[in-house]
Design a protein around this motif. Sequence first.
Motif, mmCIF file in Angstrom:
data_model
loop_
_atom_site.group_PDB
_atom_site.id
_atom_site.type_symbol
_atom_site.label_atom_id
_atom_site.label_comp_id
_atom_site.label_asym_id
_atom_site.label_seq_id
_atom_site.Cartn_x
_atom_site.Cartn_y
_atom_site.Cartn_z
ATOM 1 N N PRO A 72 0.800 -1.231 0.000
ATOM 2 C CA PRO A 72 0.000 0.000 0.000
ATOM 3 C C PRO A 72 0.840 1.292 0.000
ATOM 4 O O PRO A 72 0.303 2.382 0.120
ATOM 5 C CB PRO A 72 -0.764 -0.111 1.323
ATOM 6 N N PHE A 73 2.139 1.116 -0.159
ATOM 7 C CA PHE A 73 3.090 2.208 0.004
ATOM 8 C C PHE A 73 2.879 3.374 -0.984
ATOM 9 O O PHE A 73 2.992 4.543 -0.613
ATOM 10 C CB PHE A 73 4.459 1.537 -0.152
ATOM 11 N N GLU A 74 2.540 3.052 -2.241
ATOM 12 C CA GLU A 74 2.392 4.109 -3.246
ATOM 13 C C GLU A 74 0.924 4.385 -3.572
ATOM 14 O O GLU A 74 0.544 4.648 -4.719
ATOM 15 C CB GLU A 74 3.193 3.742 -4.509
ATOM 16 N N GLN A 79 -8.036 4.921 -0.663
ATOM 17 C CA GLN A 79 -7.759 3.550 -1.159
ATOM 18 C C GLN A 79 -6.696 2.862 -0.313
ATOM 19 O O GLN A 79 -6.719 1.654 -0.141
ATOM 20 C CB GLN A 79 -7.259 3.557 -2.622
ATOM 21 N N HIS A 80 -5.735 3.647 0.179
ATOM 22 C CA HIS A 80 -4.665 3.078 0.984
ATOM 23 C C HIS A 80 -5.219 2.218 2.123
ATOM 24 O O HIS A 80 -4.774 1.092 2.356
ATOM 25 C CB HIS A 80 -3.781 4.195 1.557
ATOM 26 N N GLY A 81 -6.242 2.740 2.803
ATOM 27 C CA GLY A 81 -6.816 2.041 3.955
ATOM 28 C C GLY A 81 -7.414 0.699 3.552
ATOM 29 O O GLY A 81 -7.299 -0.288 4.287
ATOM 30 N N TYR A 83 -6.493 -1.278 1.027
ATOM 31 C CA TYR A 83 -5.397 -2.229 0.786
ATOM 32 C C TYR A 83 -4.755 -2.662 2.096
ATOM 33 O O TYR A 83 -4.455 -3.821 2.317
ATOM 34 C CB TYR A 83 -4.311 -1.601 -0.094
ATOM 35 N N ARG A 84 -4.534 -1.695 2.940
ATOM 36 C CA ARG A 84 -3.820 -1.973 4.189
ATOM 37 C C ARG A 84 -4.627 -2.951 5.061
ATOM 38 O O ARG A 84 -4.060 -3.829 5.718
ATOM 39 C CB ARG A 84 -3.556 -0.652 4.918
ATOM 40 N N ALA A 85 -5.959 -2.788 5.005
ATOM 41 C CA ALA A 85 -6.819 -3.668 5.800
ATOM 42 C C ALA A 85 -6.631 -5.131 5.403
ATOM 43 O O ALA A 85 -6.759 -6.033 6.234
ATOM 44 C CB ALA A 85 -8.277 -3.250 5.639
ATOM 45 N N HIS A 269 15.303 8.388 4.470
ATOM 46 C CA HIS A 269 14.172 9.259 4.128
ATOM 47 C C HIS A 269 13.290 8.605 3.069
ATOM 48 O O HIS A 269 13.683 7.595 2.481
ATOM 49 C CB HIS A 269 14.657 10.634 3.624
ATOM 50 N N MET A 270 12.125 9.158 2.865
ATOM 51 C CA MET A 270 11.237 8.668 1.814
ATOM 52 C C MET A 270 10.531 9.866 1.203
ATOM 53 O O MET A 270 10.175 10.812 1.916
ATOM 54 C CB MET A 270 10.227 7.682 2.425
ATOM 55 N N GLY A 271 10.338 9.825 -0.105
ATOM 56 C CA GLY A 271 9.822 10.995 -0.816
ATOM 57 C C GLY A 271 8.303 11.111 -0.810
ATOM 58 O O GLY A 271 7.576 10.188 -0.429
ATOM 59 N N ARG A 272 7.873 12.274 -1.243
ATOM 60 C CA ARG A 272 6.466 12.559 -1.536
ATOM 61 C C ARG A 272 6.475 13.529 -2.716
ATOM 62 O O ARG A 272 7.455 14.239 -2.941
ATOM 63 C CB ARG A 272 5.763 13.231 -0.345
ATOM 64 N N VAL A 273 5.364 13.586 -3.455
ATOM 65 C CA VAL A 273 5.272 14.532 -4.574
ATOM 66 C C VAL A 273 4.206 15.580 -4.238
ATOM 67 O O VAL A 273 3.084 15.217 -3.836
ATOM 68 C CB VAL A 273 4.929 13.792 -5.892
ATOM 69 N N VAL A 321 10.652 8.519 14.559
ATOM 70 C CA VAL A 321 9.897 8.269 13.323
ATOM 71 C C VAL A 321 10.676 7.313 12.415
ATOM 72 O O VAL A 321 10.504 7.338 11.197
ATOM 73 C CB VAL A 321 9.562 9.591 12.590
ATOM 74 N N ALA A 322 11.519 6.478 13.004
ATOM 75 C CA ALA A 322 12.323 5.556 12.187
ATOM 76 C C ALA A 322 11.442 4.594 11.392
ATOM 77 O O ALA A 322 11.827 4.124 10.316
ATOM 78 C CB ALA A 322 13.291 4.779 13.075
ATOM 79 N N PHE A 323 10.252 4.283 11.909
ATOM 80 C CA PHE A 323 9.317 3.428 11.183
ATOM 81 C C PHE A 323 8.261 4.264 10.460
ATOM 82 O O PHE A 323 7.201 3.760 10.106
ATOM 83 C CB PHE A 323 8.621 2.454 12.141
ATOM 84 N N GLY A 324 8.557 5.536 10.231
ATOM 85 C CA GLY A 324 7.599 6.413 9.565
ATOM 86 C C GLY A 324 6.628 7.010 10.572
ATOM 87 O O GLY A 324 6.785 6.870 11.790
ATOM 88 N N PHE A 325 5.613 7.686 10.017
ATOM 89 C CA PHE A 325 4.646 8.350 10.889
ATOM 90 C C PHE A 325 3.310 8.437 10.168
ATOM 91 O O PHE A 325 3.249 8.807 9.006
ATOM 92 C CB PHE A 325 5.138 9.761 11.248
ATOM 93 N N THR A 327 -0.108 7.620 8.263
ATOM 94 C CA THR A 327 -0.740 6.711 7.289
ATOM 95 C C THR A 327 0.117 5.513 6.903
ATOM 96 O O THR A 327 -0.335 4.387 6.914
ATOM 97 C CB THR A 327 -1.058 7.507 5.991
ATOM 98 N N HIS A 328 1.354 5.782 6.497
ATOM 99 C CA HIS A 328 2.177 4.708 5.916
ATOM 100 C C HIS A 328 3.147 4.100 6.921
ATOM 101 O O HIS A 328 4.124 3.466 6.514
ATOM 102 C CB HIS A 328 2.965 5.255 4.714
ATOM 103 N N ASN A 329 2.882 4.279 8.218
ATOM 104 C CA ASN A 329 3.874 3.749 9.171
ATOM 105 C C ASN A 329 4.126 2.269 8.881
ATOM 106 O O ASN A 329 3.272 1.549 8.379
ATOM 107 C CB ASN A 329 3.469 4.016 10.618
ATOM 108 N N CYS A 330 5.328 1.859 9.208
ATOM 109 C CA CYS A 330 5.863 0.580 8.712
ATOM 110 C C CYS A 330 5.024 -0.639 9.099
ATOM 111 O O CYS A 330 4.822 -0.916 10.281
ATOM 112 C CB CYS A 330 7.280 0.416 9.243
ATOM 113 N N LEU A 331 4.592 -1.370 8.094
ATOM 114 C CA LEU A 331 3.843 -2.606 8.349
ATOM 115 C C LEU A 331 4.748 -3.697 8.904
ATOM 116 O O LEU A 331 4.295 -4.590 9.605
ATOM 117 C CB LEU A 331 3.225 -3.112 7.036
#
Length: 383
Positions: A72-74, A79-81, A83-85, A269-273, A321-325, A327-331
Amino acid sequence: MAKCTFSDPFEKARKEVGIGEMDDQNDPVKMVLGHKDVRRCAHNHKTFQSGAEPGRIVVPSEVNIRDIRQIPFEVDPPQHGSYRAVVEDWFKRPLEEEYTAQLEKQIGVLIDEALTKDSVEVINEFSLVLQSRALTLLFNVPFSESETWISWGTHVFRSEETALDAGKAQVLYDYIDKKLEESKQNPGDDFYSKLLAAEVDGKKLTDEEIKGVVVLTFSGGRDTVINAVTNSLAYFAENPASLERIKNEPEILNFAIEELVRYFSPLTHMGRVATEDTQVCEHAIQADTRISLNWASANRDATVFEKANEVVIDRKINPHVAFGFGTHNCLGATHARQILKVLIKTLIKKVDSIEILEADENIETLGEFKRKVGFNSIQMKFN
Ligand code: HEM
Protein backbone atom coordinates in the motif's frame (compact mmCIF):
# COMPACT_ATOMS: atom_id res chain seq x y z
CA MET A 1 35.89 7.08 16.28
CA ALA A 2 33.91 4.11 17.54
CA LYS A 3 32.52 1.97 14.74
CA CYS A 4 29.04 2.26 16.19
CA THR A 5 29.08 6.07 16.12
CA PHE A 6 26.63 7.37 13.55
CA SER A 7 26.88 11.14 13.40
CA ASP A 8 24.14 13.45 12.22
CA PRO A 9 25.06 15.29 9.00
CA PHE A 10 21.82 17.29 8.93
CA GLU A 11 22.13 19.14 12.25
CA LYS A 12 23.27 22.52 10.93
CA ALA A 13 20.82 22.63 8.01
CA ARG A 14 17.96 21.48 10.25
CA LYS A 15 18.64 24.26 12.76
CA GLU A 16 19.34 27.01 10.24
CA VAL A 17 16.97 26.37 7.33
CA GLY A 18 14.89 23.29 8.09
CA ILE A 19 15.46 21.94 4.59
CA GLY A 20 18.27 20.15 2.75
CA GLU A 21 18.48 19.98 -1.03
CA MET A 22 19.74 17.20 -3.27
CA ASP A 23 19.50 16.32 -6.92
CA ASP A 24 18.46 12.88 -8.05
CA GLN A 25 18.45 12.08 -11.77
CA ASN A 26 17.30 15.65 -12.57
CA ASP A 27 14.31 15.30 -10.27
CA PRO A 28 15.53 17.27 -7.22
CA VAL A 29 14.41 16.57 -3.68
CA LYS A 30 13.89 19.06 -0.87
CA MET A 31 14.49 17.07 2.29
CA VAL A 32 12.34 18.09 5.25
CA LEU A 33 14.62 17.86 8.30
CA GLY A 34 12.82 18.88 11.51
CA HIS A 35 10.78 16.40 13.56
CA LYS A 36 7.66 18.57 13.66
CA ASP A 37 7.78 19.36 9.93
CA VAL A 38 8.41 15.71 8.98
CA ARG A 39 5.37 14.63 10.98
CA ARG A 40 3.23 17.45 9.62
CA CYS A 41 4.12 16.65 5.99
CA ALA A 42 3.70 12.89 6.54
CA HIS A 43 0.21 13.59 7.82
CA ASN A 44 -0.73 15.84 4.90
CA HIS A 45 -1.18 13.27 2.13
CA LYS A 46 -3.40 15.58 0.09
CA THR A 47 -0.57 18.04 -0.51
CA PHE A 48 2.31 15.54 -0.30
CA GLN A 49 1.23 12.39 -2.04
CA SER A 50 2.64 8.88 -2.13
CA GLY A 51 0.45 7.80 -5.03
CA ALA A 52 2.49 9.56 -7.71
CA GLU A 53 4.11 7.80 -10.69
CA PRO A 54 5.35 4.38 -9.42
CA GLY A 55 8.93 4.62 -8.16
CA ARG A 56 9.00 8.41 -7.88
CA ILE A 57 8.70 8.69 -4.10
CA VAL A 58 11.74 6.47 -3.67
CA VAL A 59 15.10 8.25 -3.53
CA PRO A 60 16.98 7.46 -5.75
CA SER A 61 13.94 7.43 -8.01
CA GLU A 62 13.00 4.10 -9.56
CA VAL A 63 10.71 5.49 -12.29
CA ASN A 64 13.06 4.33 -15.03
CA ILE A 65 13.30 0.77 -13.81
CA ARG A 66 9.86 -0.10 -12.49
CA ASP A 67 6.25 0.41 -13.51
CA ILE A 68 4.63 -1.80 -10.89
CA ARG A 69 3.01 0.22 -8.11
CA GLN A 70 4.12 -0.90 -4.65
CA ILE A 71 1.08 -1.44 -2.44
CA PRO A 72 0.00 0.00 0.00
CA PHE A 73 3.09 2.21 0.00
CA GLU A 74 2.39 4.11 -3.25
CA VAL A 75 -1.32 4.60 -2.67
CA ASP A 76 -2.98 7.47 -0.80
CA PRO A 77 -6.07 7.44 1.40
CA PRO A 78 -8.84 6.49 1.09
CA GLN A 79 -7.76 3.55 -1.16
CA HIS A 80 -4.66 3.08 0.98
CA GLY A 81 -6.82 2.04 3.95
CA SER A 82 -8.65 -0.62 1.93
CA TYR A 83 -5.40 -2.23 0.79
CA ARG A 84 -3.82 -1.97 4.19
CA ALA A 85 -6.82 -3.67 5.80
CA VAL A 86 -6.13 -6.74 3.65
CA VAL A 87 -2.63 -7.26 5.07
CA GLU A 88 -2.66 -5.60 8.49
CA ASP A 89 -3.49 -8.76 10.50
CA TRP A 90 -0.97 -10.82 8.54
CA PHE A 91 1.81 -8.43 9.57
CA LYS A 92 0.86 -8.88 13.25
CA ARG A 93 1.64 -12.62 13.15
CA PRO A 94 5.18 -12.03 14.54
CA LEU A 95 3.48 -11.57 17.93
CA GLU A 96 2.25 -15.18 17.91
CA GLU A 97 4.05 -17.61 20.23
CA GLU A 98 4.92 -20.14 17.55
CA TYR A 99 6.41 -17.43 15.31
CA THR A 100 8.63 -16.20 18.15
CA ALA A 101 9.66 -19.76 19.00
CA GLN A 102 10.75 -20.34 15.39
CA LEU A 103 12.64 -17.05 15.37
CA GLU A 104 14.42 -18.02 18.60
CA LYS A 105 15.47 -21.29 17.01
CA GLN A 106 16.75 -19.58 13.85
CA ILE A 107 18.73 -16.92 15.69
CA GLY A 108 20.06 -19.44 18.23
CA VAL A 109 21.51 -21.56 15.41
CA LEU A 110 23.12 -18.53 13.76
CA ILE A 111 24.76 -17.36 16.98
CA ASP A 112 25.97 -20.88 17.78
CA GLU A 113 27.58 -21.04 14.33
CA ALA A 114 29.14 -17.60 14.73
CA LEU A 115 30.66 -18.69 18.06
CA THR A 116 32.56 -21.49 16.32
CA LYS A 117 34.26 -19.15 13.79
CA ASP A 118 37.42 -17.05 14.10
CA SER A 119 35.76 -14.27 12.18
CA VAL A 120 32.29 -13.60 10.74
CA GLU A 121 31.60 -11.12 7.94
CA VAL A 122 28.41 -9.98 9.57
CA ILE A 123 26.58 -8.42 6.59
CA ASN A 124 26.68 -11.48 4.35
CA GLU A 125 27.22 -14.33 6.77
CA PHE A 126 24.92 -13.21 9.56
CA SER A 127 22.48 -10.35 8.92
CA LEU A 128 21.50 -11.29 5.35
CA VAL A 129 21.05 -14.90 6.44
CA LEU A 130 19.03 -13.89 9.51
CA GLN A 131 16.88 -11.49 7.49
CA SER A 132 16.16 -14.07 4.76
CA ARG A 133 15.42 -16.93 7.15
CA ALA A 134 13.17 -14.77 9.33
CA LEU A 135 11.26 -13.61 6.26
CA THR A 136 10.19 -17.22 5.56
CA LEU A 137 8.18 -16.92 8.80
CA LEU A 138 6.49 -13.73 7.65
CA PHE A 139 5.66 -15.27 4.26
CA ASN A 140 4.82 -18.59 5.94
CA VAL A 141 6.77 -20.51 3.30
CA PRO A 142 9.30 -23.35 3.70
CA PHE A 143 12.61 -22.46 5.36
CA SER A 144 14.43 -23.69 2.22
CA GLU A 145 13.16 -20.63 0.27
CA SER A 146 15.61 -18.56 2.29
CA GLU A 147 18.49 -20.23 0.43
CA THR A 148 17.27 -18.69 -2.84
CA TRP A 149 16.85 -15.27 -1.21
CA ILE A 150 20.33 -15.43 0.34
CA SER A 151 21.81 -16.41 -3.02
CA TRP A 152 20.55 -13.11 -4.50
CA GLY A 153 23.05 -11.31 -2.22
CA THR A 154 22.46 -7.99 -0.50
CA HIS A 155 22.51 -6.00 -3.72
CA VAL A 156 19.53 -7.39 -5.56
CA PHE A 157 17.04 -4.83 -4.23
CA ARG A 158 19.42 -1.94 -3.70
CA SER A 159 18.89 1.31 -5.44
CA GLU A 160 22.48 2.52 -5.14
CA GLU A 161 25.50 1.78 -7.33
CA THR A 162 24.48 -1.03 -9.68
CA ALA A 163 21.15 -0.94 -8.17
CA LEU A 164 19.24 1.11 -10.64
CA ASP A 165 19.44 -1.96 -12.75
CA ALA A 166 16.21 -3.29 -14.19
CA GLY A 167 17.86 -6.65 -14.97
CA LYS A 168 18.47 -7.31 -11.31
CA ALA A 169 14.94 -6.39 -10.29
CA GLN A 170 13.74 -8.87 -12.93
CA VAL A 171 15.18 -11.75 -10.87
CA LEU A 172 12.73 -10.87 -8.14
CA TYR A 173 9.77 -10.31 -10.52
CA ASP A 174 10.33 -13.67 -12.23
CA TYR A 175 10.59 -15.40 -8.87
CA ILE A 176 7.32 -13.82 -7.69
CA ASP A 177 5.53 -14.78 -10.94
CA LYS A 178 6.58 -18.37 -10.40
CA LYS A 179 5.49 -18.42 -6.76
CA LEU A 180 2.11 -16.87 -7.57
CA GLU A 181 1.53 -19.48 -10.27
CA GLU A 182 2.39 -22.27 -7.81
CA SER A 183 0.01 -20.87 -5.20
CA LYS A 184 -2.78 -20.55 -7.79
CA GLN A 185 -2.35 -24.26 -8.63
CA ASN A 186 -1.91 -25.26 -5.01
CA PRO A 187 -3.38 -22.77 -2.53
CA GLY A 188 -1.94 -23.04 0.99
CA ASP A 189 -1.40 -20.94 4.13
CA ASP A 190 1.32 -18.75 2.64
CA PHE A 191 1.29 -15.00 1.98
CA TYR A 192 0.78 -15.47 -1.78
CA SER A 193 -2.33 -17.63 -1.24
CA LYS A 194 -3.63 -15.12 1.29
CA LEU A 195 -3.29 -12.31 -1.26
CA LEU A 196 -4.77 -14.40 -4.08
CA ALA A 197 -7.87 -15.03 -1.97
CA ALA A 198 -8.16 -11.44 -0.70
CA GLU A 199 -10.78 -8.94 -1.78
CA VAL A 200 -10.54 -5.16 -1.69
CA ASP A 201 -13.87 -3.37 -1.71
CA GLY A 202 -15.57 -6.55 -2.95
CA LYS A 203 -13.09 -7.21 -5.78
CA LYS A 204 -10.24 -9.72 -6.00
CA LEU A 205 -6.74 -8.19 -6.23
CA THR A 206 -5.24 -8.33 -9.72
CA ASP A 207 -1.92 -10.16 -10.26
CA GLU A 208 -0.30 -6.76 -10.75
CA GLU A 209 -1.60 -5.55 -7.38
CA ILE A 210 -0.47 -8.74 -5.63
CA LYS A 211 2.98 -8.35 -7.14
CA GLY A 212 3.03 -4.77 -5.88
CA VAL A 213 2.43 -5.99 -2.32
CA VAL A 214 4.94 -8.84 -2.51
CA VAL A 215 7.76 -6.76 -4.06
CA LEU A 216 7.32 -4.18 -1.32
CA THR A 217 7.43 -6.86 1.38
CA PHE A 218 10.69 -8.18 -0.04
CA SER A 219 12.38 -4.84 -0.58
CA GLY A 220 11.05 -2.83 2.41
CA GLY A 221 12.41 -5.33 4.88
CA ARG A 222 15.77 -6.12 3.31
CA ASP A 223 18.43 -3.40 3.81
CA THR A 224 16.52 -1.93 6.73
CA VAL A 225 16.65 -5.16 8.75
CA ILE A 226 20.21 -5.96 7.65
CA ASN A 227 21.39 -2.53 8.84
CA ALA A 228 19.37 -2.63 12.07
CA VAL A 229 20.83 -6.03 12.99
CA THR A 230 24.42 -5.26 11.95
CA ASN A 231 24.52 -1.82 13.55
CA SER A 232 23.04 -3.16 16.79
CA LEU A 233 25.72 -5.87 16.92
CA ALA A 234 28.40 -3.21 16.38
CA TYR A 235 26.84 -1.18 19.18
CA PHE A 236 26.86 -4.08 21.65
CA ALA A 237 30.42 -5.00 20.62
CA GLU A 238 31.55 -1.55 21.70
CA ASN A 239 29.11 -1.11 24.59
CA PRO A 240 29.02 -4.42 26.46
CA ALA A 241 27.79 -2.63 29.58
CA SER A 242 24.49 -1.89 27.80
CA LEU A 243 23.94 -5.58 27.14
CA GLU A 244 24.76 -6.30 30.76
CA ARG A 245 22.23 -3.67 31.83
CA ILE A 246 19.47 -5.19 29.71
CA LYS A 247 20.34 -8.56 31.20
CA ASN A 248 19.94 -7.18 34.73
CA GLU A 249 16.95 -4.98 33.92
CA PRO A 250 14.93 -6.87 31.31
CA GLU A 251 12.15 -4.30 31.67
CA ILE A 252 14.24 -1.87 29.58
CA LEU A 253 14.52 -4.25 26.60
CA ASN A 254 11.70 -2.62 24.63
CA PHE A 255 13.09 0.88 25.30
CA ALA A 256 16.49 -0.32 24.09
CA ILE A 257 15.04 -1.62 20.82
CA GLU A 258 13.24 1.67 20.09
CA GLU A 259 16.39 3.62 20.95
CA LEU A 260 18.62 1.58 18.64
CA VAL A 261 16.11 1.99 15.81
CA ARG A 262 15.94 5.75 16.48
CA TYR A 263 19.69 6.17 16.62
CA PHE A 264 20.48 4.10 13.53
CA SER A 265 17.36 5.10 11.53
CA PRO A 266 17.95 2.40 8.90
CA LEU A 267 15.78 4.17 6.32
CA THR A 268 17.13 7.71 5.90
CA HIS A 269 14.17 9.26 4.13
CA MET A 270 11.24 8.67 1.81
CA GLY A 271 9.82 10.99 -0.82
CA ARG A 272 6.47 12.56 -1.54
CA VAL A 273 5.27 14.53 -4.57
CA ALA A 274 3.62 17.92 -4.05
CA THR A 275 0.15 18.12 -5.59
CA GLU A 276 0.00 21.94 -5.42
CA ASP A 277 2.24 24.95 -4.91
CA THR A 278 2.94 25.13 -1.22
CA GLN A 279 5.71 25.77 1.28
CA VAL A 280 7.65 24.01 4.03
CA CYS A 281 9.68 26.05 6.54
CA GLU A 282 9.13 29.11 4.36
CA HIS A 283 10.67 27.34 1.35
CA ALA A 284 8.51 27.35 -1.74
CA ILE A 285 7.61 23.89 -2.99
CA GLN A 286 6.20 23.83 -6.51
CA ALA A 287 3.45 21.49 -7.62
CA ASP A 288 4.81 18.24 -9.10
CA THR A 289 8.18 18.52 -7.38
CA ARG A 290 9.51 16.21 -4.70
CA ILE A 291 10.11 16.57 -0.99
CA SER A 292 11.37 13.85 1.29
CA LEU A 293 10.55 13.10 4.89
CA ASN A 294 13.95 12.71 6.46
CA TRP A 295 13.31 10.27 9.31
CA ALA A 296 17.03 10.10 10.22
CA SER A 297 17.29 13.86 10.66
CA ALA A 298 14.00 14.13 12.57
CA ASN A 299 15.27 11.44 14.95
CA ARG A 300 18.21 13.65 15.98
CA ASP A 301 16.14 16.79 16.51
CA ALA A 302 17.40 18.23 19.80
CA THR A 303 14.12 20.11 20.33
CA VAL A 304 12.49 16.70 20.80
CA PHE A 305 15.25 14.33 22.00
CA GLU A 306 17.57 15.10 24.89
CA LYS A 307 21.12 13.90 24.14
CA ALA A 308 19.89 13.27 20.61
CA ASN A 309 23.29 12.10 19.35
CA GLU A 310 23.74 9.50 22.07
CA VAL A 311 22.26 6.07 22.52
CA VAL A 312 20.34 6.37 25.79
CA ILE A 313 19.61 2.70 26.14
CA ASP A 314 16.65 3.14 28.51
CA ARG A 315 15.18 6.24 26.82
CA LYS A 316 11.57 6.24 27.93
CA ILE A 317 9.92 9.01 25.96
CA ASN A 318 10.90 8.27 22.41
CA PRO A 319 8.59 9.59 19.70
CA HIS A 320 11.00 8.53 16.94
CA VAL A 321 9.90 8.27 13.32
CA ALA A 322 12.32 5.56 12.19
CA PHE A 323 9.32 3.43 11.18
CA GLY A 324 7.60 6.41 9.57
CA PHE A 325 4.65 8.35 10.89
CA GLY A 326 0.90 8.28 10.32
CA THR A 327 -0.74 6.71 7.29
CA HIS A 328 2.18 4.71 5.92
CA ASN A 329 3.87 3.75 9.17
CA CYS A 330 5.86 0.58 8.71
CA LEU A 331 3.84 -2.61 8.35
CA GLY A 332 6.96 -4.69 8.99
CA ALA A 333 7.76 -2.98 12.30
CA THR A 334 6.34 -5.83 14.40
CA HIS A 335 8.53 -8.33 12.55
CA ALA A 336 11.61 -6.07 12.78
CA ARG A 337 11.11 -5.39 16.50
CA GLN A 338 10.66 -9.09 17.18
CA ILE A 339 13.93 -9.88 15.36
CA LEU A 340 15.83 -7.34 17.47
CA LYS A 341 14.19 -8.57 20.65
CA VAL A 342 15.11 -12.21 20.03
CA LEU A 343 18.60 -11.21 18.87
CA ILE A 344 19.34 -9.25 22.06
CA LYS A 345 17.93 -11.99 24.30
CA THR A 346 20.05 -14.59 22.50
CA LEU A 347 23.21 -12.46 22.79
CA ILE A 348 22.59 -12.14 26.53
CA LYS A 349 22.16 -15.89 26.83
CA LYS A 350 25.03 -17.09 24.64
CA VAL A 351 27.65 -14.43 24.00
CA ASP A 352 30.26 -13.02 26.42
CA SER A 353 31.78 -10.46 24.11
CA ILE A 354 31.97 -9.36 20.48
CA GLU A 355 35.07 -7.87 18.84
CA ILE A 356 35.02 -5.79 15.67
CA LEU A 357 38.03 -6.80 13.60
CA GLU A 358 37.56 -4.74 10.45
CA ALA A 359 34.86 -2.51 9.03
CA ASP A 360 34.07 -0.76 5.75
CA GLU A 361 31.39 1.88 6.25
CA ASN A 362 28.44 2.36 3.92
CA ILE A 363 28.04 6.10 3.35
CA GLU A 364 25.06 7.57 1.49
CA THR A 365 25.56 10.83 -0.38
CA LEU A 366 22.55 13.13 -0.36
CA GLY A 367 23.62 16.36 -2.05
CA GLU A 368 26.11 18.03 0.31
CA PHE A 369 25.26 15.57 3.09
CA LYS A 370 27.04 12.32 3.73
CA ARG A 371 25.32 9.87 6.03
CA LYS A 372 26.58 6.60 7.39
CA VAL A 373 23.75 4.06 7.20
CA GLY A 374 25.68 0.93 8.06
CA PHE A 375 28.53 -1.12 6.67
CA ASN A 376 29.43 -2.58 3.30
CA SER A 377 31.23 -5.28 5.25
CA ILE A 378 32.20 -5.78 8.87
CA GLN A 379 34.21 -8.60 10.40
CA MET A 380 33.42 -9.59 13.95
CA LYS A 381 34.54 -12.27 16.36
CA PHE A 382 31.92 -13.64 18.74
CA ASN A 383 33.21 -15.01 22.07
C1 HEM B 1 6.88 1.54 5.53
C2 HEM B 1 11.12 1.80 7.92
C3 HEM B 1 11.25 -3.05 8.23
C4 HEM B 1 7.54 -3.28 5.14
C5 HEM B 1 7.99 2.02 6.18
C6 HEM B 1 8.27 3.42 6.42
C7 HEM B 1 9.46 3.49 7.07
C8 HEM B 1 9.95 2.14 7.27
C9 HEM B 1 10.20 4.76 7.53
C10 HEM B 1 7.38 4.60 6.02
C11 HEM B 1 7.53 4.94 4.54
C12 HEM B 1 6.69 6.13 4.12
O1 HEM B 1 6.03 6.78 4.93
O2 HEM B 1 6.72 6.44 2.91
C13 HEM B 1 11.50 0.51 8.24
C14 HEM B 1 12.61 0.16 9.11
C15 HEM B 1 12.63 -1.21 9.22
C16 HEM B 1 11.56 -1.71 8.39
C17 HEM B 1 13.53 1.17 9.79
C18 HEM B 1 13.56 -2.11 9.99
C19 HEM B 1 14.21 -1.76 11.07
C20 HEM B 1 10.27 -3.54 7.40
C21 HEM B 1 10.00 -4.93 7.18
C22 HEM B 1 8.98 -4.98 6.27
C23 HEM B 1 8.58 -3.62 5.97
C24 HEM B 1 10.72 -6.08 7.86
C25 HEM B 1 8.32 -6.18 5.66
C26 HEM B 1 8.83 -7.39 5.63
C27 HEM B 1 7.02 -2.00 5.04
C28 HEM B 1 5.80 -1.69 4.30
C29 HEM B 1 5.62 -0.30 4.40
C30 HEM B 1 6.72 0.21 5.20
C31 HEM B 1 4.92 -2.70 3.58
C32 HEM B 1 4.51 0.54 3.75
C33 HEM B 1 3.30 0.69 4.66
C34 HEM B 1 2.23 1.53 4.04
O3 HEM B 1 2.44 2.15 3.00
O4 HEM B 1 1.11 1.57 4.59
N1 HEM B 1 9.03 1.27 6.70
N2 HEM B 1 10.91 -0.64 7.81
N3 HEM B 1 9.39 -2.77 6.66
N4 HEM B 1 7.53 -0.85 5.57
FE1 HEM B 1 9.17 -0.76 6.76
